[in-house]
Design a protein around this motif. Structure first.
Motif, PDB file in Angstrom:
ATOM      1  N   ARG A   1       0.823  -1.213   0.000  1.00 27.92           N
ATOM      2  CA  ARG A   1       0.000   0.000   0.000  1.00 27.92           C
ATOM      3  C   ARG A   1       0.862   1.270   0.000  1.00 27.92           C
ATOM      4  N   TYR A   2       2.125   1.119   0.306  1.00 29.99           N
ATOM      5  CA  TYR A   2       2.992   2.285   0.443  1.00 29.99           C
ATOM      6  C   TYR A   2       3.733   2.583  -0.853  1.00 29.99           C
ATOM      7  N   THR A   3       4.051   3.856  -1.037  1.00 24.64           N
ATOM      8  CA  THR A   3       4.822   4.294  -2.198  1.00 24.64           C
ATOM      9  C   THR A   3       6.032   5.089  -1.719  1.00 24.64           C
ATOM     10  N   PRO A   4       7.267   4.612  -1.978  1.00 29.09           N
ATOM     11  CA  PRO A   4       7.616   3.306  -2.545  1.00 29.09           C
ATOM     12  C   PRO A   4       7.527   2.223  -1.469  1.00 29.09           C
ATOM     13  N   SER A   5       7.079   1.049  -1.827  1.00 25.98           N
ATOM     14  CA  SER A   5       6.811   0.001  -0.843  1.00 25.98           C
ATOM     15  C   SER A   5       8.098  -0.564  -0.234  1.00 25.98           C
ATOM     16  N   ASN A   6       9.152  -0.688  -1.017  1.00 22.48           N
ATOM     17  CA  ASN A   6      10.384  -1.305  -0.502  1.00 22.48           C
ATOM     18  C   ASN A   6      11.061  -0.471   0.578  1.00 22.48           C
ATOM     19  N   PHE A   7      10.862   0.841   0.534  1.00 26.91           N
ATOM     20  CA  PHE A   7      11.529   1.720   1.486  1.00 26.91           C
ATOM     21  C   PHE A   7      11.127   1.416   2.929  1.00 26.91           C
ATOM     22  N   LEU A   8       9.881   1.046   3.137  1.00 25.16           N
ATOM     23  CA  LEU A   8       9.368   0.810   4.487  1.00 25.16           C
ATOM     24  C   LEU A   8       9.258  -0.674   4.841  1.00 25.16           C
ATOM     25  N   LYS A   9       9.618  -1.533   3.907  1.00 30.58           N
ATOM     26  CA  LYS A   9       9.383  -2.964   4.089  1.00 30.58           C
ATOM     27  C   LYS A   9      10.024  -3.504   5.360  1.00 30.58           C
ATOM     28  N   ASN A  10      11.297  -3.213   5.584  1.00 29.89           N
ATOM     29  CA  ASN A  10      11.985  -3.751   6.767  1.00 29.89           C
ATOM     30  C   ASN A  10      11.353  -3.253   8.059  1.00 29.89           C
TER      31      ASN A  10
ATOM     32  N   ASP B   1      14.548  13.539   1.156  1.00 32.41           N
ATOM     33  CA  ASP B   1      14.672  12.533   0.099  1.00 32.41           C
ATOM     34  C   ASP B   1      15.121  11.215   0.721  1.00 32.41           C
ATOM     35  N   ILE B   2      14.484  10.117   0.328  1.00 35.27           N
ATOM     36  CA  ILE B   2      14.818   8.830   0.950  1.00 35.27           C
ATOM     37  C   ILE B   2      16.252   8.398   0.650  1.00 35.27           C
ATOM     38  N   ASN B   3      16.848   8.961  -0.392  1.00 32.86           N
ATOM     39  CA  ASN B   3      18.250   8.653  -0.693  1.00 32.86           C
ATOM     40  C   ASN B   3      19.225   9.403   0.199  1.00 32.86           C
ATOM     41  N   ALA B   4      18.688  10.306   1.032  1.00 28.15           N
ATOM     42  CA  ALA B   4      19.542  11.056   1.957  1.00 28.15           C
ATOM     43  C   ALA B   4      19.802  10.282   3.242  1.00 28.15           C
ATOM     44  N   VAL B   5      19.122   9.123   3.411  1.00 29.13           N
ATOM     45  CA  VAL B   5      19.310   8.302   4.601  1.00 29.13           C
ATOM     46  C   VAL B   5      19.707   6.892   4.189  1.00 29.13           C
ATOM     47  N   ASP B   6      20.353   6.165   5.116  1.00 33.72           N
ATOM     48  CA  ASP B   6      20.718   4.784   4.826  1.00 33.72           C
ATOM     49  C   ASP B   6      19.583   3.844   5.215  1.00 33.72           C
ATOM     50  N   THR B   7      19.827   2.563   5.206  1.00 32.94           N
ATOM     51  CA  THR B   7      18.763   1.587   5.476  1.00 32.94           C
ATOM     52  C   THR B   7      18.272   1.637   6.916  1.00 32.94           C
ATOM     53  N   ASN B   8      19.017   2.290   7.783  1.00 33.19           N
ATOM     54  CA  ASN B   8      18.595   2.458   9.178  1.00 33.19           C
ATOM     55  C   ASN B   8      18.101   3.873   9.449  1.00 33.19           C
ATOM     56  N   PHE B   9      17.865   4.632   8.378  1.00 32.40           N
ATOM     57  CA  PHE B   9      17.341   5.995   8.443  1.00 32.40           C
ATOM     58  C   PHE B   9      18.338   7.012   8.996  1.00 32.40           C
ATOM     59  N   GLN B  10      19.613   6.661   8.960  1.00 34.00           N
ATOM     60  CA  GLN B  10      20.658   7.578   9.392  1.00 34.00           C
ATOM     61  C   GLN B  10      21.015   8.509   8.233  1.00 34.00           C
ATOM     62  N   LEU B  11      21.152   9.797   8.521  1.00 35.83           N
ATOM     63  CA  LEU B  11      21.536  10.758   7.501  1.00 35.83           C
ATOM     64  C   LEU B  11      22.951  10.478   7.014  1.00 35.83           C
ATOM     65  N   HIS B  12      23.127  10.422   5.707  1.00 35.85           N
ATOM     66  CA  HIS B  12      24.467  10.206   5.161  1.00 35.85           C
ATOM     67  C   HIS B  12      25.411  11.346   5.533  1.00 35.85           C
ATOM     68  N   LYS B  13      24.883  12.553   5.610  1.00 34.76           N
ATOM     69  CA  LYS B  13      25.731  13.721   5.855  1.00 34.76           C
ATOM     70  C   LYS B  13      26.093  13.920   7.325  1.00 34.76           C
TER      71      LYS B  13
ATOM     72  N   GLU C   1       6.819  10.907   8.912  1.00 31.86           N
ATOM     73  CA  GLU C   1       6.282  11.647   7.773  1.00 31.86           C
ATOM     74  C   GLU C   1       7.240  12.677   7.207  1.00 31.86           C
ATOM     75  N   MET C   2       8.331  12.970   7.899  1.00 33.29           N
ATOM     76  CA  MET C   2       9.268  13.940   7.340  1.00 33.29           C
ATOM     77  C   MET C   2      10.076  13.330   6.192  1.00 33.29           C
ATOM     78  N   LEU C   3       9.996  12.025   6.021  1.00 34.85           N
ATOM     79  CA  LEU C   3      10.625  11.351   4.895  1.00 34.85           C
ATOM     80  C   LEU C   3       9.632  11.251   3.727  1.00 34.85           C
ATOM     81  N   ASN C   4      10.162  11.173   2.515  1.00 31.91           N
ATOM     82  CA  ASN C   4       9.322  11.226   1.319  1.00 31.91           C
ATOM     83  C   ASN C   4       8.741   9.851   0.957  1.00 31.91           C
ATOM     84  N   TRP C   5       7.711   9.430   1.689  1.00 32.69           N
ATOM     85  CA  TRP C   5       6.945   8.238   1.339  1.00 32.69           C
ATOM     86  C   TRP C   5       5.468   8.569   1.434  1.00 32.69           C
TER      87      TRP C   5
END
Length: 395
Positions: free
Chosen positions: A63-72, A343-355, A364-368
């Protein structure tokens, strides 16, 4: 010695994060800019308090867009896990006819919120109200209320861009953008969509729901109902098409949606009902044989020529696929939720900011995107629990 965690924002994501963090390992503080926590949680409860949805987790993920981002996240804390956790706190739930999950009928949203807050207080979580994050210093420490706040880990859960009354105004977006973190402008989701109705039609039909319909856009269909408003259409039958409608609006400045007034009938069934009816009057046939509502019949009468309305083959096709043009989204603050943000590409798989190491963004502050019906709250809860489990494992 315990490490410190600063959680910025006091919404559902933050509350679930704090609930699952190991207090023997961490000293945890939630910083909230309002006088109280969970204001959006309470506002959401006014429209029917969907805690989650009961469908199988594999279907729920899609149901989510993108679905893979929230799957884990969703697999780490499923809808069934959420219900069990609430039950263990003393909040039993039930599945409604729509398959949405609600607290038992005598339990109000404020009771759910206070139960969770009491649980956090008993764990030793600290709360600081009227504390506003403004910027980072040169060492990436937070500036809160014009003072430097030091912590080993920081979790931002600042919400989206709608419901300003709750504090979820998206004003933080510029701060992150100036930090060099990739952001996306907020857009409305799960909102009203603008349709330029025929003036006579809207005068007579404003506020009337179109029930038991299916609306489609691009390759997506959504069952439910939609309310005719002066602005356009809103309701669960169109909210779930927000990603598809936004995509078409971006490309063409308009979007085409199609309403199926009789989703339980095939085109052949509809045509047969009309052609074989004993009624001679088309309006009577639609009312008696197909059980169309007055508003549905008026829509067909208004937008079809007289010849098309009286032609069994043509009107059958329109009953199954009635086109409407969407011209815009409602304003951000009138939307149930928003897309955009980090942008979801600004975080890693654990939602840590790359920068910024050891700083995370959640909720909700993430783009899904997610439809209504408990999906928004479930994803926020799962986000928080997922990160808590990750942080608990760090040595």
């Amino acid at each position: 010695m315990k490490k410190t965690i600063s959680i910025i924002g006091g919404g559902p994501t933050s509350l679930l994060l704090a609930a699952f963090l190991d207090v023997d390992k961490f000293d945890i503080t939630i910083y909230e800019k309002n006088k109280t926590l969970g204001r959006k949680f309470l506002v959401a409860g006014k429209g029917g308090f969907n805690l989650t949805h009961s469908e199988p987790i594999s279907d729920l993920i899609e149901r989510y867009t993108p679905s893979n981002f929230l799957k884990n996240s969703l697999l780490s804390f499923t809808n069934n896990d959420f219900r069990k956790w609430l039950h263990d706190l003393g909040i039993p739930t039930y599945v409604g006819s729509s398959k949405r999950v609600y607290p038992e009928e005598h339990i109000k949203p404020i009771t759910v919120l206070n139960t969770i807050l009491n649980h956090l207080k008993n764990k030793g979580i600290h709360f600081k109200y009227n504390h506003v994050f403004s910027v980072w210093d040169t060492q990436n420490n937070l500036i809160i209320n014009n003072e430097i706040t030091y912590s080993d880990y920081t979790v931002f859960s600042l919400g989206g861009g709608s419901w300003k009354i709750t504090g979820s105004d998206g004003a933080w977006l510029k701060t992150f953008e100036e930090k060099g973190i990739k952001t996306i402008p907020f857009k409305a989701s799960n909102c009203a969509f603008k349709i330029d109705w025929n003036s006579k039609f809207i005068e007579d039909n404003e506020g009337i729901p179109l029930k038991n319909i299916t609306i489609s856009c691009a390759n997506k269909q959504q069952k439910g109902e939609a309310v005719i408003t002066r602005f356009g259409l809103e309701g669960n039958a169109i909210y779930g098409l927000s990603p598809q409608i936004r995509a078409q609006l971006k490309l063409h400045n308009k979007a085409l949606i199609y309403i199926d007034f009789k989703p339980t009938f095939t085109l052949e069934n509809v045509a047969s009902k009309i052609k074989n009816s004993n009624f001679k009057n088309t309006t009577q046939i639609l009312k008696k044989e197909l059980k169309l509502s007055p508003s549905q019949i008026t829509l067909l009468k208004t937008y079809l020529s007289k010849d098309s309305y009286l032609n069994a083959e043509i009107i059958s096709k329109y009953i199954k696929k009635f086109p409407l043009e969407v011209n815009d989204l409602s304003i951000l603050d009138e939307a149930i939720s928003t897309v955009g943000g980090i942008d979801i590409n600004a975080v890693d798989t654990n939602f840590q900011l790359h920068k910024i190491p050891n700083q995370f963004c959640l909720g909700e502050m993430l783009n899904w995107d997610a439809p209504t019906g408990g999906y928004l709250l479930q994803a926020c809860a799962s986000n928080g629990v997922f990160l808590a489990k990750y942080l608990n494992k760090i040595d």
